[in-house]
Design a protein around this motif. Sequence first.
Motif, PDB file in Angstrom:
ATOM      1  N   LYS A 112       0.847  -1.188   0.000  1.00 16.54           N
ATOM      2  CA  LYS A 112       0.000   0.000   0.000  1.00 16.54           C
ATOM      3  C   LYS A 112       0.885   1.240   0.000  1.00 16.54           C
ATOM      4  CE  LYS A 112      -3.910  -2.231   2.297  1.00 16.54           C
ATOM      5  NZ  LYS A 112      -4.829  -2.223   3.464  1.00 16.54           N
ATOM      6  N   THR A 113       1.069   1.806  -1.179  1.00 16.21           N
ATOM      7  CA  THR A 113       1.965   2.941  -1.350  1.00 16.21           C
ATOM      8  C   THR A 113       1.392   4.210  -0.721  1.00 16.21           C
ATOM      9  OG1 THR A 113       0.937   3.271  -3.528  1.00 16.21           O
ATOM     10  CG2 THR A 113       3.017   2.073  -3.465  1.00 16.21           C
ATOM     11  N   ASP A 114       2.293   5.091  -0.242  1.00 16.46           N
ATOM     12  CA  ASP A 114       1.850   6.411   0.195  1.00 16.46           C
ATOM     13  C   ASP A 114       1.727   7.312  -1.038  1.00 16.46           C
ATOM     14  OD1 ASP A 114       4.393   7.447  -0.467  1.00 16.46           O
ATOM     15  OD2 ASP A 114       5.100   7.393   1.599  1.00 16.46           O
ATOM     16  N   ASP A 115       1.364   8.572  -0.835  1.00 14.32           N
ATOM     17  CA  ASP A 115       1.086   9.444  -1.973  1.00 14.32           C
ATOM     18  C   ASP A 115       2.292   9.586  -2.901  1.00 14.32           C
ATOM     19  OD1 ASP A 115      -1.418   9.749  -0.936  1.00 14.32           O
ATOM     20  OD2 ASP A 115      -1.267  11.909  -0.568  1.00 14.32           O
ATOM     21  N   ARG A 116       3.475   9.823  -2.316  1.00 12.62           N
ATOM     22  CA  ARG A 116       4.681   9.997  -3.131  1.00 12.62           C
ATOM     23  C   ARG A 116       4.998   8.722  -3.909  1.00 12.62           C
ATOM     24  NH1 ARG A 116      10.256   9.165  -2.119  1.00 12.62           N
ATOM     25  NH2 ARG A 116       9.726   8.449  -0.020  1.00 12.62           N
ATOM     26  N   GLU A 117       4.886   7.599  -3.244  1.00 10.04           N
ATOM     27  CA  GLU A 117       5.173   6.325  -3.896  1.00 10.04           C
ATOM     28  C   GLU A 117       4.130   6.002  -4.970  1.00 10.04           C
ATOM     29  OE1 GLU A 117       7.269   3.955  -0.160  1.00 10.04           O
ATOM     30  OE2 GLU A 117       5.086   4.164  -0.247  1.00 10.04           O
ATOM     31  N   THR A 118       2.889   6.372  -4.706  1.00  7.46           N
ATOM     32  CA  THR A 118       1.836   6.132  -5.693  1.00  7.46           C
ATOM     33  C   THR A 118       2.108   6.909  -6.970  1.00  7.46           C
ATOM     34  OG1 THR A 118       0.186   5.726  -3.970  1.00  7.46           O
ATOM     35  CG2 THR A 118      -0.633   6.343  -6.148  1.00  7.46           C
ATOM     36  N   ALA A 119       2.473   8.171  -6.838  1.00 10.08           N
ATOM     37  CA  ALA A 119       2.780   8.987  -8.016  1.00 10.08           C
ATOM     38  C   ALA A 119       3.964   8.404  -8.784  1.00 10.08           C
ATOM     39  CB  ALA A 119       3.066  10.428  -7.600  1.00 10.08           C
ATOM     40  N   GLU A 120       4.989   7.965  -8.084  1.00  7.91           N
ATOM     41  CA  GLU A 120       6.160   7.406  -8.750  1.00  7.91           C
ATOM     42  C   GLU A 120       5.837   6.076  -9.432  1.00  7.91           C
ATOM     43  OE1 GLU A 120       9.122   8.860  -9.322  1.00  7.91           O
ATOM     44  OE2 GLU A 120       8.095  10.597  -8.452  1.00  7.91           O
ATOM     45  N   TRP A 121       4.933   5.308  -8.855  1.00 11.39           N
ATOM     46  CA  TRP A 121       4.482   4.051  -9.467  1.00 11.39           C
ATOM     47  C   TRP A 121       3.898   4.321 -10.849  1.00 11.39           C
ATOM     48  CZ3 TRP A 121       4.328  -1.190  -9.028  1.00 11.39           C
ATOM     49  CH2 TRP A 121       3.264  -1.886  -9.613  1.00 11.39           C
ATOM     50  N   TYR A 122       2.999   5.286 -10.911  1.00 17.23           N
ATOM     51  CA  TYR A 122       2.348   5.592 -12.187  1.00 17.23           C
ATOM     52  C   TYR A 122       3.304   6.263 -13.171  1.00 17.23           C
ATOM     53  CZ  TYR A 122      -2.132   3.973 -10.491  1.00 17.23           C
ATOM     54  OH  TYR A 122      -3.148   3.164 -10.019  1.00 17.23           O
ATOM     55  N   VAL A 150      -2.534  13.624  -5.354  1.00 21.26           N
ATOM     56  CA  VAL A 150      -1.651  12.715  -6.083  1.00 21.26           C
ATOM     57  C   VAL A 150      -1.696  13.022  -7.578  1.00 21.26           C
ATOM     58  CG1 VAL A 150      -1.202  10.305  -6.687  1.00 21.26           C
ATOM     59  CG2 VAL A 150      -1.853  10.906  -4.346  1.00 21.26           C
ATOM     60  N   LEU A 151      -2.883  13.264  -8.093  1.00 21.50           N
ATOM     61  CA  LEU A 151      -3.017  13.581  -9.520  1.00 21.50           C
ATOM     62  C   LEU A 151      -2.221  14.842  -9.889  1.00 21.50           C
ATOM     63  CD1 LEU A 151      -6.809  12.841 -10.135  1.00 21.50           C
ATOM     64  CD2 LEU A 151      -4.857  11.520 -10.981  1.00 21.50           C
ATOM     65  N   LYS A 152      -2.126  15.788  -8.953  1.00 21.07           N
ATOM     66  CA  LYS A 152      -1.339  16.991  -9.212  1.00 21.07           C
ATOM     67  C   LYS A 152       0.114  16.652  -9.517  1.00 21.07           C
ATOM     68  CE  LYS A 152      -3.654  20.845  -6.887  1.00 21.07           C
ATOM     69  NZ  LYS A 152      -3.533  21.860  -5.796  1.00 21.07           N
ATOM     70  N   GLN A 153       0.618  15.585  -8.904  1.00 25.37           N
ATOM     71  CA  GLN A 153       1.997  15.162  -9.145  1.00 25.37           C
ATOM     72  C   GLN A 153       2.161  14.490 -10.507  1.00 25.37           C
ATOM     73  OE1 GLN A 153       3.927  13.197  -5.652  1.00 25.37           O
ATOM     74  NE2 GLN A 153       1.956  13.537  -4.621  1.00 25.37           N
ATOM     75  N   LEU A 154       1.049  14.201 -11.171  1.00 26.67           N
ATOM     76  CA  LEU A 154       1.080  13.480 -12.445  1.00 26.67           C
ATOM     77  C   LEU A 154       0.675  14.350 -13.628  1.00 26.67           C
ATOM     78  CD1 LEU A 154      -0.626  10.208 -11.158  1.00 26.67           C
ATOM     79  CD2 LEU A 154       1.826  10.588 -11.544  1.00 26.67           C
ATOM     80  N   VAL A 155       0.443  15.633 -13.366  1.00 24.52           N
ATOM     81  CA  VAL A 155      -0.006  16.542 -14.424  1.00 24.52           C
ATOM     82  C   VAL A 155       0.975  16.594 -15.588  1.00 24.52           C
ATOM     83  CG1 VAL A 155      -0.352  18.995 -14.937  1.00 24.52           C
ATOM     84  CG2 VAL A 155      -1.487  17.971 -12.969  1.00 24.52           C
ATOM     85  N   ASP A 156       2.258  16.496 -15.288  1.00 22.59           N
ATOM     86  CA  ASP A 156       3.277  16.609 -16.341  1.00 22.59           C
ATOM     87  C   ASP A 156       3.682  15.255 -16.922  1.00 22.59           C
ATOM     88  OD1 ASP A 156       3.377  19.393 -16.089  1.00 22.59           O
ATOM     89  OD2 ASP A 156       4.816  19.265 -14.444  1.00 22.59           O
ATOM     90  N   THR A 157       2.870  14.244 -16.683  1.00 19.03           N
ATOM     91  CA  THR A 157       3.097  12.919 -17.278  1.00 19.03           C
ATOM     92  C   THR A 157       2.033  12.716 -18.344  1.00 19.03           C
ATOM     93  OG1 THR A 157       3.913  12.115 -15.141  1.00 19.03           O
ATOM     94  CG2 THR A 157       3.359  10.460 -16.794  1.00 19.03           C
ATOM     95  N   PRO A 158       2.346  13.031 -19.599  1.00 14.49           N
ATOM     96  CA  PRO A 158       1.299  13.089 -20.633  1.00 14.49           C
ATOM     97  C   PRO A 158       0.628  11.762 -20.925  1.00 14.49           C
ATOM     98  CG  PRO A 158       3.491  13.301 -21.612  1.00 14.49           C
ATOM     99  CD  PRO A 158       3.670  13.411 -20.136  1.00 14.49           C
ATOM    100  N   LEU A 180      -8.070  20.223 -10.766  1.00 16.62           N
ATOM    101  CA  LEU A 180      -7.262  19.922 -11.953  1.00 16.62           C
ATOM    102  C   LEU A 180      -7.919  20.313 -13.267  1.00 16.62           C
ATOM    103  CD1 LEU A 180      -6.425  16.564 -10.363  1.00 16.62           C
ATOM    104  CD2 LEU A 180      -4.629  18.136 -11.069  1.00 16.62           C
ATOM    105  N   GLY A 181      -9.078  20.938 -13.232  1.00 21.03           N
ATOM    106  CA  GLY A 181      -9.743  21.308 -14.467  1.00 21.03           C
ATOM    107  C   GLY A 181     -10.035  20.079 -15.304  1.00 21.03           C
ATOM    108  N   ASP A 182      -9.779  20.196 -16.604  1.00 20.51           N
ATOM    109  CA  ASP A 182     -10.045  19.055 -17.484  1.00 20.51           C
ATOM    110  C   ASP A 182      -8.762  18.335 -17.897  1.00 20.51           C
ATOM    111  OD1 ASP A 182      -8.913  20.903 -19.184  1.00 20.51           O
ATOM    112  OD2 ASP A 182     -10.554  20.900 -20.637  1.00 20.51           O
ATOM    113  N   ARG A 183      -7.708  18.449 -17.051  1.00 15.35           N
ATOM    114  CA  ARG A 183      -6.439  17.786 -17.391  1.00 15.35           C
ATOM    115  C   ARG A 183      -6.624  16.280 -17.570  1.00 15.35           C
ATOM    116  NH1 ARG A 183      -3.354  14.559 -18.282  1.00 15.35           N
ATOM    117  NH2 ARG A 183      -1.116  14.412 -17.881  1.00 15.35           N
TER     118      ARG A 183
END
Length: 303
Positions: A112-122, A150-158, A180-183
Amino acid sequence: MTKKWTGVFPAVTTKMTQDGNVDLTATQSSIHRLIKAGVSGVIVLPMLGENASLTLAERESVIRAAAEVTKGKVPLLSGLAETNLSAAKANAKLYETVGAQGLMVFPSLGYKTDDRETAEWYKGIASASSLPIMIYNNPITYGVDVTPAVLKQLVDTPEIVCVKEETGDIRRVTDTYIELGDRFSVFCGVDDLIVESSALGVTGWVSGMTNVWPAECVEIFSLCAQEKFAEARKLYHILTPSFHLDTHVKLVQYIKLAENLVYGAPEWTRAPRMPLVGPEREHVVTTVNAAITALDRRDRKAA
C-alpha cells in the motif's frame, strides 16, 4: 486511439470453461456483442476479468484475441495489475506489442503505497511504453487512494490521461475538476453511481453490468450526456438493483451469472472463486430476472 476517451467502456469478463480454462472464443463473442451494441471502448483483464488469476501467457492470449475483434473500431485497453514496478513496466511494453491501445493501471498489489510512492508508481509505468493510461482508483479494495493531490503530481506525465473514479464518494468527481480542471478525463467506475456521476460531468463509464445489458447502459449514458436525466432515471430505476451486484466482493460470479441468464454466456470462474449456490444464487437470479421482465415490458410499451 490516443484522443480523449469518452463513453461507455465495459470491464470485460474473461470467459472460462467449466474446468477453469480460458475460453477465447466465448470472450471474443462477448466483445463482438458489446461493440455491436455501441460501446465506445473495451477493457480486457480488469479485476472483473480475473486478471490476477491468469498466467502471463493467458493474459497475452486474451489481449491478442480481443484485438482480433476490435480491429481499431474502438479503443482496446488492458488492465495492468502487478506487485512490483519492474514487472509492471515489462508487461506494459508486452501488452503494447500484442495489441493493447491503452492501459488501465492498478496500484501495486503487493504494497500500500503512500502518496509519493503512488505517483512514482504511475510515472514509472508511464515511462515504459507509449500507451495512454487510465488510473484505476479503487481504494476500497486496494487501500491506495489516488487523490487530487496525487493527480497533481502526475499533471506533467502526458501518458496519464484518465482516472477511473471508484472511491464511492460522489464528491470526488467535483473535487477533481476543481483541483485539476479538465487535465484528466474522469470516468465513473461504480455502476450504481452513473447517473449521479454524469450530473457532475464525468466523461465516461467503466462498467461491469454493461457486459449484461450493453445497449441499455449505452442508452443511460447517452441520455445523461444529453442531460435528459428524467428519461435516464426511468431506465436507471429498472437496472439499479442489478447494478448493486457490481459493488459486491463476488461481482465476478454475480455478473457472469447475469450474463448467462440474459444471453447464455458461460458463468464459470476460476478457483478459488466458485459457482453461486443456495440463497445467494437465488438472490442474483431473482434480481436479474426482475430486470429482464421490466425491460421486456418497457420495450413492448415503446413498440
